[in-house]
Write a protein that holds these residues in place. Structure first.
Motif, short mmCIF file in Angstrom:
data_model
loop_
_atom_site.label_atom_id
_atom_site.label_comp_id
_atom_site.label_asym_id
_atom_site.label_seq_id
_atom_site.Cartn_x
_atom_site.Cartn_y
_atom_site.Cartn_z
N PHE A 19 9.91 5.01 3.30
CA PHE A 19 9.07 3.85 3.51
C PHE A 19 8.86 2.99 4.23
O PHE A 19 9.75 2.78 5.09
CB PHE A 19 8.88 3.30 1.00
CG PHE A 19 10.18 3.94 0.49
CD1 PHE A 19 8.70 5.61 0.12
CD2 PHE A 19 11.27 4.25 0.20
CE1 PHE A 19 9.39 6.14 -1.07
CE2 PHE A 19 11.64 5.07 -0.76
CZ PHE A 19 10.75 6.35 -0.60
N THR A 20 7.42 2.77 3.88
CA THR A 20 6.95 1.25 4.87
C THR A 20 6.19 0.69 4.76
O THR A 20 6.04 0.63 3.02
CB THR A 20 5.67 2.26 6.10
OG1 THR A 20 4.44 2.93 5.06
CG2 THR A 20 7.03 3.35 6.73
N GLU A 21 5.85 -0.44 5.14
CA GLU A 21 4.85 -1.63 4.48
C GLU A 21 5.45 -1.75 3.52
O GLU A 21 4.82 -2.44 1.96
CB GLU A 21 3.59 -0.74 4.20
CG GLU A 21 3.14 -0.14 5.53
CD GLU A 21 1.15 0.32 4.90
OE1 GLU A 21 1.02 -0.63 3.74
OE2 GLU A 21 0.83 1.01 5.43
N THR A 24 6.17 0.10 -0.30
CA THR A 24 4.76 0.22 -0.84
C THR A 24 3.95 1.35 -0.41
O THR A 24 2.62 2.15 -1.44
CB THR A 24 3.90 -0.86 -0.71
OG1 THR A 24 3.60 -0.67 0.41
CG2 THR A 24 4.69 -2.16 -1.28
N LYS A 25 5.06 1.80 0.51
CA LYS A 25 3.79 3.63 0.78
C LYS A 25 4.48 4.45 1.54
O LYS A 25 5.99 4.03 2.10
CB LYS A 25 2.76 3.15 2.08
CG LYS A 25 1.57 2.46 1.64
CD LYS A 25 0.04 2.56 2.61
CE LYS A 25 -0.53 1.25 2.01
NZ LYS A 25 -1.69 2.16 2.69
N ASP A 27 6.41 7.36 4.39
CA ASP A 27 6.22 7.49 4.89
C ASP A 27 6.46 9.10 5.51
O ASP A 27 7.26 9.54 4.89
CB ASP A 27 7.53 6.74 6.11
CG ASP A 27 7.94 7.18 7.55
OD1 ASP A 27 6.39 7.23 7.50
OD2 ASP A 27 8.33 6.89 8.35
N THR A 28 5.62 9.71 5.93
CA THR A 28 5.05 11.03 6.54
C THR A 28 5.22 11.24 7.45
O THR A 28 5.76 12.25 7.85
CB THR A 28 3.48 11.50 6.18
OG1 THR A 28 2.90 10.80 6.81
CG2 THR A 28 3.17 10.83 4.61
N HIS A 88 -7.22 11.62 -3.16
CA HIS A 88 -6.07 11.20 -2.38
C HIS A 88 -5.26 11.60 -3.54
O HIS A 88 -5.62 10.83 -4.93
CB HIS A 88 -5.54 9.86 -1.90
CG HIS A 88 -4.69 9.40 -1.69
ND1 HIS A 88 -3.39 11.10 -0.83
CD2 HIS A 88 -3.69 9.13 -1.82
CE1 HIS A 88 -2.49 10.17 -0.75
NE2 HIS A 88 -2.55 9.32 -1.27
N THR A 90 -3.50 9.99 -6.49
CA THR A 90 -2.34 8.81 -6.35
C THR A 90 -1.91 8.74 -8.33
O THR A 90 -1.57 7.93 -8.22
CB THR A 90 -3.19 7.18 -5.62
OG1 THR A 90 -4.52 7.16 -6.81
CG2 THR A 90 -3.64 7.67 -4.82
N THR A 215 3.77 0.68 -7.19
CA THR A 215 3.08 -0.50 -6.71
C THR A 215 5.24 -1.20 -5.01
O THR A 215 4.48 -1.82 -5.14
CB THR A 215 3.87 -1.49 -7.61
OG1 THR A 215 5.09 -1.78 -8.43
CG2 THR A 215 2.32 -1.42 -8.43
#
Length: 248
Positions: A19-21, A24-25, A27-28, A88, A90, A215
């Motif tokens: 995960f990044t950021e 919170t996101k 990582d693909t 997207h 979500t 979140t």
């Protein structure tokens, strides 16, 4: 019979997840994406209906242009055409709303989706989709036969199986059992070449609320050290299981 197969574009289970950021996101980078396994069982069953009963098969996903290789694989397996809703995915309700719009416009008889995707494991989209379009719904489905306007489905329940007779239009939340793993199809060169000529239509998303949002993400806690106990020290093993592992 017109069949719509809902496809999720999910990470391969062998991919390393990061995960990044600030977690919170997702990582693909370096992640291989595949057709969601539960959806692939449904797609293979749809191909059986195409070959045995002359059904037409359309695949659909909600996602960006990066999902198109997954749709192309479904076309190579044998689907007649594909639809990508350009949004997207979500939120589960948002996805169900987009799929409902596609299903309503296409007037499909049978809609097959996986009971859940292996990324978020929400397990909510097929049921919400059925409600939105006013169709019958069978979840955890492991078998389906269609004769005219009537369908017979078998689903897993706690401690057994349940046979259900219903009518079309029908939404299925499918899983392993619709077909077995050995029956899944690998695209051959002819299928791959033909897939390039099949229609892949891009639709704009319809306005819809997105009641939920992720979140933050976290990985499972790393496994602890392994303690080896000699077969002669049964008392020590029992003590560890009782006082440390607390499993007895």
């Amino acid at each position: 019979m017109k069949i719509l197969v809902c496809i999720s574009h999910v990470p391969d289970t062998t991919s390393k997840i990061n995960f990044t950021e600030g977690d919170t996101k997702f990582d693909t980078n370096g992640v291989q994406f595949v057709i969601n396994p539960n959806d692939e069982f449904g797609l293979t069953r749809a191909m059986w209906f195409k070959e045995k009963q002359g059904a037409s098969v359309t695949v659909v996903t909600v996602g960006g242009a990066d999902t198109e290789p997954t749709l192309r694989k479904a076309l190579a397996i044998g689907a007649d055409d594909a639809i990508r809703v350009d949004a997207h995915p979500t939120d589960g309700f948002f996805v169900a709303k987009q799929l409902a719009n596609v299903a309503t416009q296409g007037n499909y008889d049978l809609i097959i989706g996986g009971r859940e995707s292996i990324d978020y494991n929400g397990g909510m989209v097929p049921g919400m989709l059925a409600t939105l379009i006013g169709a019958n719904f069978v979840n955890t489905c492991i078998s389906v036969e269609v004769e005219g306007n009537e369908a017979t489905a078998i689903r897993e329940i706690d401690g057994g199986k349940e046979t259900i007779k219903t009518t079309l239009p029908l939404v299925l939340g499918g899983q392993k059992g619709l077909v077995e793993e050995k029956d899944l199809r690998i695209p051959n060169m002819r299928g791959i070449m033909m897939a390039r000529k099949k229609a892949l239509n891009v639709m704009p998303a319809v306005e819809s609320a997105q009641p939920t949002a992720a979140t933050a993400f976290s990985k499972p806690a790393p496994k602890g050290d392994v303690k080896l106990v000699s077969p002669e020290n049964l008392d020590e093993l029992i003590d560890l299981l009782h006082n440390e592992a607390k499993v007895i």
